[in-house]
Motif scaffolding. Structure first.
Motif, PDB file in Angstrom:
ATOM      1  N   UNK A 177      47.663   0.228 -26.748  1.00 22.03           N
ATOM      2  CA  UNK A 177      47.734   1.319 -27.977  1.00 22.03           C
ATOM      3  C   UNK A 177      49.176   0.867 -28.357  1.00 22.03           C
ATOM      4  N   UNK A 178      50.054   0.308 -27.448  1.00 18.22           N
ATOM      5  CA  UNK A 178      51.932  -0.579 -28.191  1.00 18.22           C
ATOM      6  C   UNK A 178      51.917  -0.933 -28.311  1.00 18.22           C
ATOM      7  N   UNK A 179      51.030  -2.461 -28.774  1.00 17.00           N
ATOM      8  CA  UNK A 179      50.536  -3.385 -29.428  1.00 17.00           C
ATOM      9  C   UNK A 179      50.147  -3.007 -30.946  1.00 17.00           C
ATOM     10  N   UNK A 180      51.152  -4.344 -31.297  1.00 13.71           N
ATOM     11  CA  UNK A 180      50.546  -3.889 -33.409  1.00 13.71           C
ATOM     12  C   UNK A 180      49.655  -5.955 -32.999  1.00 13.71           C
ATOM     13  N   UNK A 181      49.126  -6.202 -32.892  1.00 15.07           N
ATOM     14  CA  UNK A 181      48.869  -7.607 -32.626  1.00 15.07           C
ATOM     15  C   UNK A 181      47.078  -7.234 -32.508  1.00 15.07           C
ATOM     16  N   UNK A 182      46.514  -8.558 -33.065  1.00 13.17           N
ATOM     17  CA  UNK A 182      44.864  -9.191 -32.124  1.00 13.17           C
ATOM     18  C   UNK A 182      43.989  -8.277 -31.561  1.00 13.17           C
ATOM     19  N   UNK A 183      43.415  -7.933 -30.523  1.00 13.12           N
ATOM     20  CA  UNK A 183      42.217  -8.123 -29.617  1.00 13.12           C
ATOM     21  C   UNK A 183      42.647  -8.552 -28.430  1.00 13.12           C
ATOM     22  N   UNK A 184      42.870  -7.388 -28.103  1.00 12.22           N
ATOM     23  CA  UNK A 184      43.767  -8.678 -26.396  1.00 12.22           C
ATOM     24  C   UNK A 184      42.468  -7.873 -25.237  1.00 12.22           C
ATOM     25  N   UNK A 185      41.787  -8.960 -24.622  1.00 12.80           N
ATOM     26  CA  UNK A 185      40.617  -9.026 -23.613  1.00 12.80           C
ATOM     27  C   UNK A 185      40.854  -8.260 -23.165  1.00 12.80           C
ATOM     28  N   UNK A 186      39.642  -7.534 -22.402  1.00  9.98           N
ATOM     29  CA  UNK A 186      40.241  -6.262 -21.854  1.00  9.98           C
ATOM     30  C   UNK A 186      39.263  -6.021 -19.861  1.00  9.98           C
ATOM     31  N   UNK A 187      39.411  -7.502 -19.852  1.00  9.15           N
ATOM     32  CA  UNK A 187      38.602  -8.195 -18.301  1.00  9.15           C
ATOM     33  C   UNK A 187      39.001  -9.545 -18.119  1.00  9.15           C
ATOM     34  N   UNK A 188      39.341  -9.717 -16.883  1.00  7.48           N
ATOM     35  CA  UNK A 188      40.030 -11.528 -16.983  1.00  7.48           C
ATOM     36  C   UNK A 188      38.851 -12.557 -17.316  1.00  7.48           C
ATOM     37  N   UNK A 189      37.600 -11.744 -17.257  1.00  6.43           N
ATOM     38  CA  UNK A 189      36.185 -13.194 -17.655  1.00  6.43           C
ATOM     39  C   UNK A 189      36.285 -13.302 -18.813  1.00  6.43           C
ATOM     40  N   UNK A 190      36.845 -12.168 -19.918  1.00  4.69           N
ATOM     41  CA  UNK A 190      36.859 -11.839 -21.903  1.00  4.69           C
ATOM     42  C   UNK A 190      38.540 -12.573 -21.747  1.00  4.69           C
ATOM     43  N   UNK A 191      39.100 -13.077 -20.963  1.00  3.27           N
ATOM     44  CA  UNK A 191      40.551 -13.407 -21.177  1.00  3.27           C
ATOM     45  C   UNK A 191      39.758 -14.948 -21.097  1.00  3.27           C
ATOM     46  N   UNK A 192      39.571 -15.605 -20.283  1.00  5.27           N
ATOM     47  CA  UNK A 192      39.322 -16.782 -19.913  1.00  5.27           C
ATOM     48  C   UNK A 192      38.403 -17.715 -21.146  1.00  5.27           C
ATOM     49  N   UNK A 193      37.847 -16.367 -21.627  1.00  3.13           N
ATOM     50  CA  UNK A 193      36.599 -16.908 -22.741  1.00  3.13           C
ATOM     51  C   UNK A 193      37.681 -17.644 -23.786  1.00  3.13           C
ATOM     52  N   UNK A 194      38.461 -16.927 -24.061  1.00  2.00           N
ATOM     53  CA  UNK A 194      39.368 -16.905 -24.854  1.00  2.00           C
ATOM     54  C   UNK A 194      40.693 -18.273 -24.744  1.00  2.00           C
ATOM     55  N   UNK A 195      40.438 -18.453 -23.645  1.00  4.03           N
ATOM     56  CA  UNK A 195      41.341 -19.666 -23.061  1.00  4.03           C
ATOM     57  C   UNK A 195      40.697 -21.279 -23.511  1.00  4.03           C
ATOM     58  N   UNK A 196      39.526 -20.774 -23.101  1.00  7.82           N
ATOM     59  CA  UNK A 196      38.401 -21.976 -22.752  1.00  7.82           C
ATOM     60  C   UNK A 196      38.261 -21.993 -24.615  1.00  7.82           C
ATOM     61  N   UNK A 197      38.065 -20.873 -25.383  1.00  7.89           N
ATOM     62  CA  UNK A 197      37.701 -21.411 -26.881  1.00  7.89           C
ATOM     63  C   UNK A 197      39.339 -22.087 -27.423  1.00  7.89           C
ATOM     64  N   UNK A 198      40.632 -21.317 -27.160  1.00  2.61           N
ATOM     65  CA  UNK A 198      41.639 -22.522 -27.268  1.00  2.61           C
ATOM     66  C   UNK A 198      41.883 -23.545 -26.871  1.00  2.61           C
ATOM     67  N   UNK A 199      41.282 -24.257 -26.083  1.00  2.00           N
ATOM     68  CA  UNK A 199      41.948 -24.779 -25.654  1.00  2.00           C
ATOM     69  C   UNK A 199      40.643 -26.404 -26.225  1.00  2.00           C
ATOM     70  N   UNK A 200      39.050 -25.326 -26.995  1.00  2.05           N
ATOM     71  CA  UNK A 200      38.428 -26.311 -27.501  1.00  2.05           C
ATOM     72  C   UNK A 200      39.109 -26.397 -28.881  1.00  2.05           C
TER      73      UNK A 200
END
Length: 265
Positions: free
Chosen positions: A179-202
């Motif tokens: 709620x305090x952030x003013x930026x794009x969506x933040x993954x809510x689970x470790x697995x979702x965060x790693x999906x974001x990491x996969x996309x960035x690395x790719x």
């Protein structure tokens, strides 16, 4: 802001007037890296060829970059140029052609610098390093693990999930951070965060392999601006700091959509 176009001699003179001693070689190097756009060639006259012209906006950009330069690394400068392109949406300042070249400089060789890998990791996991989440040790371990992933371009999924988990355990604190952030969506689970990491690395791999063209990059910018301009408080400082990371996420998503999938990391 400088409005008149100028030759490379004018850029060197601009720099000297602002207290920076630079050479023409630096200007040529920054053009090659995309920090500056290719100057506009002029027709050959009766007296022979005339020196190409840099636009007034590029002359101003050159001075801005000189003021920002603090080390030999050009990646922070590349980040600034990308943010200008992404936020301003004005090809007169930074064109998509220039943005594509500077994106290649920004991505570079992931093994080129551990310090740079750590900086990218810190930007990527910044919301999860909030003092309200986990412990000081868990935050350090998280940053270290993601820095290694950015440096090597790969990771062990189980190990990285274990490093992420402590940051997600306190659901109430995690909700407060979101709620305090003013930026794009933040993954809510470790697995979702790693999906974001996969996309960035790719996305980074696609840039390195020459699979990203101006059309792809422009599509990413259009989608980014459409999503962000609905927020009356946009852009905030947090938006600026996280823009390039979000650009790579958006780039990875567009590439996946166009190709039907990329090879796993």
């Amino acid at each position: 802001m400088i409005t008149e176009p100028g030759t490379i001699d004018d850029l060197v003179a601009d720099a000297a007037a602002a207290g920076h001693q630079v050479t023409k070689r630096l200007v040529h190097d920054w053009v090659a890296r995309g920090l500056l756009a290719q100057p506009q060639r002029r027709r050959t006259g009766q007296r022979g060829s005339e020196k190409a012209l840099h636009t007034g906006a590029q002359r101003t950009l050159f001075l801005d970059l000189l003021r920002m330069r603090q080390s030999s690394s050009v990646r922070p400068l590349a980040d600034f140029v990308l943010v200008c392109w992404l936020f301003l949406g004005d090809d007169d300042v930074v064109s998509t052609r220039q943005a594509l070249r500077v994106l290649r400089t920004y991505v570079g060789d992931p093994r080129g610098s551990r310090a740079w890998a750590k900086a990218r990791a810190a930007q990527f996991v910044q919301p999860l390093c909030d003092p309200r989440l986990g412990t000081a040790r868990s935050r350090r371990e998280l940053l270290k693990a993601f820095a290694e992933a950015f440096y090597t371009g790969t990771y062990k999924r189980e190990d990285l999930i274990a490093k992420c988990t402590p940051q997600f355990e306190d659901k109430s604190a995690f909700g407060d951070v979101l709620r305090s952030l003013r930026r794009g969506p933040v993954p809510g689970q470790p697995e979702s965060l790693l999906m974001h990491l996969d996309v960035v690395l790719q996305a980074g791999k696609a840039v390195q392999d020459g699979l990203v063209d101006q059309d792809v990059l422009e599509e990413v910018r259009v989608q980014y601006l459409q999503n962000r301009r609905t927020d009356a408080k946009w852009p905030t400082r947090s938006d600026l700091e996280g823009a390039t990371s979000e650009l790579l996420v958006g780039l990875g998503v567009v590439i996946l959509a166009r190709s039907g999938g990329l090879s796993p990391v």
